[in-house]
Design a protein around this motif. Sequence first.
Motif, PDB file in Angstrom:
ATOM      1  N   VAL A   1       9.830  -5.624 -10.088  1.00  0.00           N
ATOM      2  CA  VAL A   1       9.122  -4.506  -9.850  1.00  0.00           C
ATOM      3  C   VAL A   1       8.352  -4.014 -11.253  1.00  0.00           C
ATOM      4  O   VAL A   1       9.110  -3.741 -12.232  1.00  0.00           O
ATOM      5  N   ASN A   2       7.140  -4.525 -11.553  1.00  0.00           N
ATOM      6  CA  ASN A   2       6.566  -4.423 -12.858  1.00  0.00           C
ATOM      7  C   ASN A   2       7.326  -4.898 -13.777  1.00  0.00           C
ATOM      8  O   ASN A   2       7.302  -4.156 -14.994  1.00  0.00           O
ATOM      9  N   GLY A   3       7.796  -6.089 -13.486  1.00  0.00           N
ATOM     10  CA  GLY A   3       8.605  -6.827 -14.474  1.00  0.00           C
ATOM     11  C   GLY A   3       9.939  -6.460 -14.605  1.00  0.00           C
ATOM     12  O   GLY A   3      10.579  -7.426 -15.542  1.00  0.00           O
ATOM     13  N   ILE A   4      10.578  -5.607 -13.875  1.00  0.00           N
ATOM     14  CA  ILE A   4      12.091  -5.331 -13.865  1.00  0.00           C
ATOM     15  C   ILE A   4      12.654  -5.689 -12.602  1.00  0.00           C
ATOM     16  O   ILE A   4      12.128  -5.374 -11.518  1.00  0.00           O
ATOM     17  N   ALA A   5      13.694  -6.466 -12.549  1.00  0.00           N
ATOM     18  CA  ALA A   5      14.383  -6.791 -11.478  1.00  0.00           C
ATOM     19  C   ALA A   5      15.238  -5.553 -10.737  1.00  0.00           C
ATOM     20  O   ALA A   5      15.844  -4.788 -11.436  1.00  0.00           O
ATOM     21  N   GLN A   6      15.045  -5.272  -9.336  1.00  0.00           N
ATOM     22  CA  GLN A   6      15.583  -4.162  -8.839  1.00  0.00           C
ATOM     23  C   GLN A   6      15.958  -4.375  -7.457  1.00  0.00           C
ATOM     24  O   GLN A   6      15.367  -5.338  -6.625  1.00  0.00           O
ATOM     25  N   VAL A   7      16.896  -3.774  -6.894  1.00  0.00           N
ATOM     26  CA  VAL A   7      17.470  -4.023  -5.596  1.00  0.00           C
ATOM     27  C   VAL A   7      16.880  -2.870  -4.670  1.00  0.00           C
ATOM     28  O   VAL A   7      16.978  -1.734  -5.075  1.00  0.00           O
ATOM     29  N   ARG A   8      16.135  -3.246  -3.569  1.00  0.00           N
ATOM     30  CA  ARG A   8      15.445  -2.367  -2.800  1.00  0.00           C
ATOM     31  C   ARG A   8      15.539  -2.741  -1.315  1.00  0.00           C
ATOM     32  O   ARG A   8      15.915  -3.623  -1.028  1.00  0.00           O
TER      33      ARG A   8
END
Length: 215
Positions: free
Chosen positions: A160-167
């Motif tokens: 997400v915008n260059g940052i890994a996130q769990v969603r």
Amino acid sequence: MMKKEFVGERIRSRRKALKLTQQALASGIGVSHVAVSQWEKEETVPRGENLLRLAEWLQCTAAWIIDGDGEVFAAPSSVSHLSTLPLISLAQAALWLQEQRLSIQQQATRFLYSDVPLSELALAVMLEDDSMQPDYRPNDTMIFDPAVAPQPGDVVLARVNGIAQVRIFRLLAQHQDEEIFSLRPLNEDFPAVTSSENSLKLIGTLMEMRRYRSK
């Protein structure tokens, strides 16, 4: 009376017969490799749920482990399909589907083992924040597979915008070959994002989650 002096030898010999490392066996049971080492050295004896899981992975009965009684099944089942996964940081995960993936794999020092069918692109990360509370907590270990397309409501790992996130994945619209989707957290204190307004890249779909008891 339990023959404790032979328990460790039986565990070790059976593990080696199935070509399992201590780490692989420990990961499958949900304990540390130190616990497996202690069982094999007969410093401790597996009990309760750990004993049942150990018997399952060693393809034998709990009675055989403790007393040497019962049949030992020679053919391993799902254990023979064990996958080895690098456990990497979320910062590394953001680069997983790019040219850096092979370098990240080679530099990995921590690994997980899983009997879930996975592709060679599968990876494991540890959740770092409260965005997925209450269902998922910080330090939960999660296995994702980029080869599995997410369905609405699936948990995904995404950049997400260059940052890994769990969603949580939600498909909003399909325009020819392009999907418009949203990614939302479970914790309402964190914002949801959409692919039409943000730079989003799906990294993988959740295949397995592990939560280890803290000491």
